[in-house]
Design a protein around this motif. Structure first.
Motif, PDB file in Angstrom:
ATOM      1  N   PRO A  56       0.802  -1.233   0.000  1.00 25.94           N
ATOM      2  CA  PRO A  56       0.000   0.000   0.000  1.00 25.94           C
ATOM      3  C   PRO A  56       0.831   1.277   0.000  1.00 25.94           C
ATOM      4  CG  PRO A  56      -0.917  -1.575   1.535  1.00 25.94           C
ATOM      5  CD  PRO A  56       0.391  -2.156   1.042  1.00 25.94           C
ATOM      6  N   ARG A  57       1.935   1.298   0.726  1.00 22.96           N
ATOM      7  CA  ARG A  57       2.772   2.508   0.769  1.00 22.96           C
ATOM      8  C   ARG A  57       3.452   2.765  -0.576  1.00 22.96           C
ATOM      9  NH1 ARG A  57       2.786  -0.125   5.689  1.00 22.96           N
ATOM     10  NH2 ARG A  57       4.098  -1.680   4.741  1.00 22.96           N
ATOM     11  N   GLU A  58       3.768   1.705  -1.301  1.00 24.08           N
ATOM     12  CA  GLU A  58       4.444   1.860  -2.591  1.00 24.08           C
ATOM     13  C   GLU A  58       3.542   2.474  -3.652  1.00 24.08           C
ATOM     14  OE1 GLU A  58       5.952  -1.951  -3.663  1.00 24.08           O
ATOM     15  OE2 GLU A  58       7.489  -1.942  -2.109  1.00 24.08           O
ATOM     16  N   VAL A  59       2.230   2.276  -3.534  1.00 22.83           N
ATOM     17  CA  VAL A  59       1.307   2.837  -4.522  1.00 22.83           C
ATOM     18  C   VAL A  59       0.681   4.148  -4.055  1.00 22.83           C
ATOM     19  CG1 VAL A  59       0.818   0.664  -5.693  1.00 22.83           C
ATOM     20  CG2 VAL A  59      -0.608   1.365  -3.766  1.00 22.83           C
ATOM     21  N   GLY A  60       1.128   4.653  -2.918  1.00 24.00           N
ATOM     22  CA  GLY A  60       0.707   5.976  -2.475  1.00 24.00           C
ATOM     23  C   GLY A  60      -0.587   6.021  -1.685  1.00 24.00           C
ATOM     24  N   VAL A  61      -0.865   4.979  -0.910  1.00 30.55           N
ATOM     25  CA  VAL A  61      -2.036   5.007  -0.040  1.00 30.55           C
ATOM     26  C   VAL A  61      -1.781   6.030   1.059  1.00 30.55           C
ATOM     27  CG1 VAL A  61      -3.383   3.696   1.639  1.00 30.55           C
ATOM     28  CG2 VAL A  61      -2.729   2.640  -0.525  1.00 30.55           C
ATOM     29  N   HIS A  62      -2.713   6.943   1.234  1.00 34.05           N
ATOM     30  CA  HIS A  62      -2.564   7.987   2.240  1.00 34.05           C
ATOM     31  C   HIS A  62      -3.110   7.581   3.598  1.00 34.05           C
ATOM     32  CE1 HIS A  62      -2.116  10.370  -1.456  1.00 34.05           C
ATOM     33  NE2 HIS A  62      -1.385  11.160  -0.702  1.00 34.05           N
ATOM     34  N   GLY A  63      -4.148   6.778   3.609  1.00 30.03           N
ATOM     35  CA  GLY A  63      -4.767   6.395   4.866  1.00 30.03           C
ATOM     36  C   GLY A  63      -5.362   5.008   4.774  1.00 30.03           C
ATOM     37  N   PHE A  64      -5.740   4.470   5.925  1.00 30.54           N
ATOM     38  CA  PHE A  64      -6.309   3.134   5.978  1.00 30.54           C
ATOM     39  C   PHE A  64      -7.492   3.136   6.939  1.00 30.54           C
ATOM     40  CE2 PHE A  64      -6.760  -1.077   7.814  1.00 30.54           C
ATOM     41  CZ  PHE A  64      -6.814  -1.862   6.668  1.00 30.54           C
ATOM     42  N   LEU A  65      -8.590   2.497   6.528  1.00 27.87           N
ATOM     43  CA  LEU A  65      -9.766   2.343   7.382  1.00 27.87           C
ATOM     44  C   LEU A  65     -10.090   0.860   7.498  1.00 27.87           C
ATOM     45  CD1 LEU A  65     -12.317   5.075   6.233  1.00 27.87           C
ATOM     46  CD2 LEU A  65     -11.390   4.763   8.523  1.00 27.87           C
ATOM     47  N   PRO A  66      -9.980   0.305   8.705  1.00 26.75           N
ATOM     48  CA  PRO A  66     -10.405  -1.087   8.878  1.00 26.75           C
ATOM     49  C   PRO A  66     -11.936  -1.147   8.919  1.00 26.75           C
ATOM     50  CG  PRO A  66      -9.598  -0.212  10.947  1.00 26.75           C
ATOM     51  CD  PRO A  66      -9.392   0.857   9.915  1.00 26.75           C
ATOM     52  N   LYS A  67     -12.494  -2.136   8.236  1.00 26.61           N
ATOM     53  CA  LYS A  67     -13.952  -2.319   8.254  1.00 26.61           C
ATOM     54  C   LYS A  67     -14.322  -3.278   9.373  1.00 26.61           C
ATOM     55  CE  LYS A  67     -14.560  -3.611   3.917  1.00 26.61           C
ATOM     56  NZ  LYS A  67     -15.176  -3.925   2.628  1.00 26.61           N
ATOM     57  N   PRO A  68     -15.457  -3.086   9.983  1.00 34.74           N
ATOM     58  CA  PRO A  68     -16.394  -1.988   9.743  1.00 34.74           C
ATOM     59  C   PRO A  68     -15.895  -0.698  10.392  1.00 34.74           C
ATOM     60  CG  PRO A  68     -17.216  -3.365  11.504  1.00 34.74           C
ATOM     61  CD  PRO A  68     -15.948  -4.010  11.004  1.00 34.74           C
ATOM     62  N   PHE A  69     -16.274   0.425   9.811  1.00 35.00           N
ATOM     63  CA  PHE A  69     -15.914   1.714  10.390  1.00 35.00           C
ATOM     64  C   PHE A  69     -17.178   2.545  10.541  1.00 35.00           C
ATOM     65  CE2 PHE A  69     -14.898   1.734   5.850  1.00 35.00           C
ATOM     66  CZ  PHE A  69     -15.726   2.734   5.368  1.00 35.00           C
ATOM     67  N   GLU A  71     -19.315   6.253  10.680  1.00 32.79           N
ATOM     68  CA  GLU A  71     -19.384   7.468   9.876  1.00 32.79           C
ATOM     69  C   GLU A  71     -18.357   8.487  10.357  1.00 32.79           C
ATOM     70  OE1 GLU A  71     -22.561  11.054   8.902  1.00 32.79           O
ATOM     71  OE2 GLU A  71     -23.312   9.108   9.568  1.00 32.79           O
ATOM     72  N   SER A  72     -18.212   8.618  11.667  1.00 34.32           N
ATOM     73  CA  SER A  72     -17.254   9.603  12.185  1.00 34.32           C
ATOM     74  C   SER A  72     -15.816   9.187  11.874  1.00 34.32           C
ATOM     75  CB  SER A  72     -17.448   9.838  13.679  1.00 34.32           C
ATOM     76  OG  SER A  72     -17.064   8.727  14.435  1.00 34.32           O
ATOM     77  N   GLU A  73     -15.516   7.891  11.864  1.00 31.58           N
ATOM     78  CA  GLU A  73     -14.170   7.441  11.475  1.00 31.58           C
ATOM     79  C   GLU A  73     -13.896   7.748  10.011  1.00 31.58           C
ATOM     80  OE1 GLU A  73     -13.391   3.672  14.455  1.00 31.58           O
ATOM     81  OE2 GLU A  73     -14.717   3.374  12.732  1.00 31.58           O
ATOM     82  N   LEU A  74     -14.895   7.542   9.144  1.00 28.37           N
ATOM     83  CA  LEU A  74     -14.746   7.870   7.728  1.00 28.37           C
ATOM     84  C   LEU A  74     -14.530   9.366   7.547  1.00 28.37           C
ATOM     85  CD1 LEU A  74     -14.843   7.359   4.698  1.00 28.37           C
ATOM     86  CD2 LEU A  74     -17.344   7.380   4.858  1.00 28.37           C
ATOM     87  N   LEU A  75     -15.362  10.159   8.194  1.00 28.87           N
ATOM     88  CA  LEU A  75     -15.217  11.615   8.078  1.00 28.87           C
ATOM     89  C   LEU A  75     -13.877  12.088   8.615  1.00 28.87           C
ATOM     90  CD1 LEU A  75     -18.834  12.750   9.002  1.00 28.87           C
ATOM     91  CD2 LEU A  75     -17.759  12.741   6.738  1.00 28.87           C
ATOM     92  N   GLY A  76     -13.426  11.491   9.715  1.00 27.85           N
ATOM     93  CA  GLY A  76     -12.115  11.847  10.271  1.00 27.85           C
ATOM     94  C   GLY A  76     -10.980  11.510   9.311  1.00 27.85           C
TER      95      GLY A  76
END
Length: 82
Positions: A56-69, A71-76
């Motif tokens: 993920p870091r090699e392709v430029g992923v900026h953030g990670f969200l583990p599911k389930p997440f 709404e406030s985690e997504l917005l954050g």
């Protein structure tokens, strides 16, 4: 990436036809600065994707969200990346 402007992309790690990291690599070719958040219910951010050729870091992923997440985690995550 037609139909923009896009402010961020939320990509699932595992999809039926295209791996999420492969999609992110394609997004990087077309929009190198677009913030990308990877989400998954199968892996954690610190785990290397099993059997994957891309990191993920090699392709430029900026953030990670583990599911389930929530709404406030997504917005954050979006607020942090945009």
């Amino acid at each position: 990436l037609a139909g923009g402007p896009w402010h961020a992309a939320l990509i699932d790690q595992q999809m039926p036809r295209l791996d999420g990291l492969q999609l992110i690599a394609e997004i990087r070719r077309r929009a190198p600065t677009l913030p990308v958040i990877l989400m998954s219910g199968a892996v954690r951010e610190s785990d290397p994707p099993e059997g994957e050729s891309l990191d993920p870091r090699e392709v430029g992923v900026h953030g990670f969200l583990p599911k389930p997440f929530t709404e406030s985690e997504l917005l954050g995550a979006l607020r942090h990346e945009i």
